[in-house]
Design a protein around this motif. Structure first.
Motif, mmCIF file in Angstrom:
data_model
loop_
_atom_site.group_PDB
_atom_site.id
_atom_site.type_symbol
_atom_site.label_atom_id
_atom_site.label_comp_id
_atom_site.label_asym_id
_atom_site.label_seq_id
_atom_site.Cartn_x
_atom_site.Cartn_y
_atom_site.Cartn_z
ATOM 1 N N GLU A 28 0.830 -1.205 0.000
ATOM 2 C CA GLU A 28 0.000 0.000 0.000
ATOM 3 C C GLU A 28 0.865 1.257 0.000
ATOM 4 O O GLU A 28 0.682 2.147 -0.810
ATOM 5 C CB GLU A 28 -0.919 0.017 1.213
ATOM 6 N N THR A 29 1.775 1.309 0.929
ATOM 7 C CA THR A 29 2.537 2.548 1.113
ATOM 8 C C THR A 29 4.024 2.354 0.859
ATOM 9 O O THR A 29 4.720 3.295 0.517
ATOM 10 C CB THR A 29 2.375 3.041 2.553
ATOM 11 N N GLY A 30 4.515 1.176 1.070
ATOM 12 C CA GLY A 30 5.950 0.923 0.934
ATOM 13 C C GLY A 30 6.750 1.335 2.147
ATOM 14 O O GLY A 30 7.962 1.157 2.181
ATOM 15 N N VAL A 31 6.098 1.896 3.147
ATOM 16 C CA VAL A 31 6.848 2.355 4.325
ATOM 17 C C VAL A 31 6.300 1.830 5.650
ATOM 18 O O VAL A 31 6.944 1.994 6.675
ATOM 19 C CB VAL A 31 6.908 3.902 4.387
ATOM 20 N N LYS A 32 5.164 1.211 5.644
ATOM 21 C CA LYS A 32 4.570 0.784 6.923
ATOM 22 C C LYS A 32 5.186 -0.516 7.431
ATOM 23 O O LYS A 32 5.484 -0.649 8.611
ATOM 24 C CB LYS A 32 3.053 0.593 6.770
ATOM 25 N N PHE A 33 5.334 -1.477 6.554
ATOM 26 C CA PHE A 33 5.902 -2.763 6.942
ATOM 27 C C PHE A 33 7.060 -3.097 6.016
ATOM 28 O O PHE A 33 6.914 -3.046 4.795
ATOM 29 C CB PHE A 33 4.848 -3.872 6.861
ATOM 30 N N LEU A 34 8.194 -3.436 6.605
ATOM 31 C CA LEU A 34 9.363 -3.793 5.813
ATOM 32 C C LEU A 34 9.732 -5.237 6.128
ATOM 33 O O LEU A 34 9.715 -5.644 7.290
ATOM 34 C CB LEU A 34 10.544 -2.877 6.155
ATOM 35 N N THR A 35 10.063 -5.989 5.095
ATOM 36 C CA THR A 35 10.517 -7.362 5.310
ATOM 37 C C THR A 35 12.024 -7.390 5.134
ATOM 38 O O THR A 35 12.536 -6.875 4.140
ATOM 39 C CB THR A 35 9.848 -8.313 4.289
ATOM 40 N N ILE A 36 12.724 -7.974 6.096
ATOM 41 C CA ILE A 36 14.186 -8.021 6.031
ATOM 42 C C ILE A 36 14.672 -9.455 5.902
ATOM 43 O O ILE A 36 13.933 -10.398 6.187
ATOM 44 C CB ILE A 36 14.832 -7.347 7.267
ATOM 45 N N ASP A 37 15.933 -9.583 5.492
ATOM 46 C CA ASP A 37 16.462 -10.919 5.193
ATOM 47 C C ASP A 37 17.098 -11.607 6.401
ATOM 48 O O ASP A 37 17.734 -12.634 6.240
ATOM 49 C CB ASP A 37 17.472 -10.822 4.032
ATOM 50 N N LYS A 38 16.959 -11.070 7.570
ATOM 51 C CA LYS A 38 17.496 -11.716 8.767
ATOM 52 C C LYS A 38 16.317 -12.229 9.612
ATOM 53 O O LYS A 38 15.226 -11.688 9.548
ATOM 54 C CB LYS A 38 18.355 -10.748 9.576
ATOM 55 N N SER A 39 16.623 -13.266 10.392
ATOM 56 C CA SER A 39 15.523 -13.944 11.078
ATOM 57 C C SER A 39 15.961 -14.416 12.451
ATOM 58 O O SER A 39 17.007 -14.010 12.959
ATOM 59 C CB SER A 39 15.084 -15.135 10.241
ATOM 60 N N ASN A 40 15.156 -15.298 13.030
ATOM 61 C CA ASN A 40 15.519 -15.800 14.359
ATOM 62 C C ASN A 40 16.792 -16.642 14.336
ATOM 63 O O ASN A 40 17.372 -16.922 15.369
ATOM 64 C CB ASN A 40 14.356 -16.560 15.002
#
Lengths: 278, 154
Positions: free
Chosen positions: A105-117
């Motif tokens: 929707e906005t491109g700024v509310k939720f970001l997915t990153i390549d690092k995890s638990n």
């Protein structure tokens, strides 16, 4: 038949949409793990095109740590001698991560990153970059993690004005600005003041820069001020973030000694207080 | 098999939309509209749900919203095409309505949206690539079907 399926899907969609986020996030965990997996590869291909990446990353990390240290020292300057004597913590543990996807929707509310638990990330860890606070992790699986940014209406950050020490809450105002709430109308807040995290709430450590005051005006209620804050981070252009993995506070919290407040808190155990009626 | 190809194409469009292109273009909606204007109702609904799930994954707190919106778009497109789908201009019109519909609903239910100006810009770019992409899709996925119809009609 198709119409019935369509109605069923609409009903199912409504049910899922109104589910609480505690249920939604686990539901989407495994589909996301599988379906967003190629994004890691795409991101790697794109990142390989960039030259001197490691040096750049190292320098960014160094800058971020120096910024945190700078914020710590600034905080110390503001405090009285008792706090100034408290030990400053060493640089926090940072994990760098690349942004591999943004919300549609906005491109700024939720970001997915390549690092995890796998990289010791966990829910509610604060996310920053060189310029300041970005948000916090709201979900992590074995491959990716999702960050809710300060520009999401759901995220509220406890903050303070670095100059006047006025406390408040930072929250979403619009897609480019934040709002500093609950500052009383008589509070000393001026345009150009730096707003930073206050450390209250336990998620964000104290002293991280959030933004700069751009506009202040009296609330219609005349009780609070409307304070507009421009975030120090440009959420549209960031492609790398840092996650603070260790619980840190920028300095040991000041706990007043009981002896100093004997007069104020002259309460004796076992004697209940009776309300005074005037 | 046909359905799997369509699902894969939409998935690829989703990956491009999400990870590569900035500002984000509604490529998934474009792909969905193109397929729904040519496929059966059942296929369209499945594709709509698939797209909704994909878009919901990167917006997890609003998961479910995109399933509703995109399956509705799919259903509506498939029903509308019986009446008006004859020329390319109708395709563009349907696409604009679909994107506007998604934008307005996102604005109402999700609170925040990209600014109207940047949305207009993204929509214009989508419209520019819509016709070539539609031609390509028709040639790849529906050419055989067209030839069969032509042969049968003779």
């Amino acid at each position: 038949m198709a119409k019935r399926i369509f109605i069923f899907i609409l009903a199912l969609g409504f049910v899922i949409f109104f589910l609480p986020s505690k249920i939604k996030l686990p539901i989407t965990k495994y589909p996301r793990f599988i379906l967003l997996y190629p994004l890691n590869g795409i991101n790697q291909v794109l990142s390989n095109l960039k030259t001197h990446r490691k040096d750049f990353q190292y320098l960014q990390e160094l800058t971020t740590q120096l910024k945190i240290e700078n914020a710590q020292l600034r905080e110390k300057v503001f405090k009285n001698h008792e706090i100034a004597n408290s030990p400053v913590l060493v640089n926090s543990d940072l994990v760098s991560a690349n942004i591999i996807a943004r919300d549609n929707e906005t491109g700024v509310k939720f970001l997915t990153i390549d690092k995890s638990n796998r990289n010791n990330l966990a829910i509610n860890m604060p996310v920053i970059n060189v310029n300041g606070v970005i948000g916090k992790i709201i979900e992590t699986n074995n491959n990716q993690s999702i960050i809710e940014t300060a520009l999401s209406p759901g995220l509220k950050i406890s903050a303070l004005d670095q100059r006047s020490r006025v406390n408040g809450i930072i929250e979403y105002s619009d897609l480019s600005n934040l709002r500093f709430k609950y500052a009383f109308s008589e509070s000393d807040i001026q345009i150009g003041d730096t707003i930073s995290t206050s450390g209250l709430g336990g998620i964000f450590p104290r002293g991280l820069v959030i933004g700069i005051v751009m506009r202040t005006q009296l609330d219609p209620t005349h009780f609070f001020q409307y304070v507009e804050v421009k975030p120090s981070v440009n959420f549209n252009t960031i492609d790398q973030v840092f996650i603070i993995t260790s619980k840190i506070s920028l300095y040991e919290e000041y706990i007043p000694k009981a002896s100093q407040y004997d007069d104020l808190y002259n309460l004796k155990a076992g004697i209940p207080m009776t309300p005074r009626i005037r | 098999m046909k359905l799997i190809f369509r699902l894969v194409v939409l998935y690829l469009l989703f990956l491009i939309q999400t990870a590569v292109i900035r500002p984000q273009l509604d490529l998934v909606v474009l792909g969905l509209v193109i397929f729904c204007l040519h496929d059966t109702l059942m296929f369209s609904i499945i594709l709509g749900v698939w797209c909704g799930i994909l878009l919901g994954l990167v917006n997890p707190l609003h998961f479910g919203f995109h399933i509703i919106v995109l399956s509705f778009i799919a259903y509506a497109c498939n029903n509308i095409r019986r009446f008006i789908y004859k020329y390319k201009s109708y395709f563009i019109g349907i696409l604009i309505i679909a994107i506007l519909f998604k934008y307005i609903l996102s604005l109402i239910f999700l609170g925040a949206q990209q600014s109207f100006v940047s949305w207009i810009l993204a929509t214009l770019i989508i419209l520019l690539i819509a016709i070539p992409l539609e031609n390509l899709t028709v040639n790849v996925f529906y050419k055989q079907w067209k030839m069969q119809v032509t042969e049968n009609s003779y």
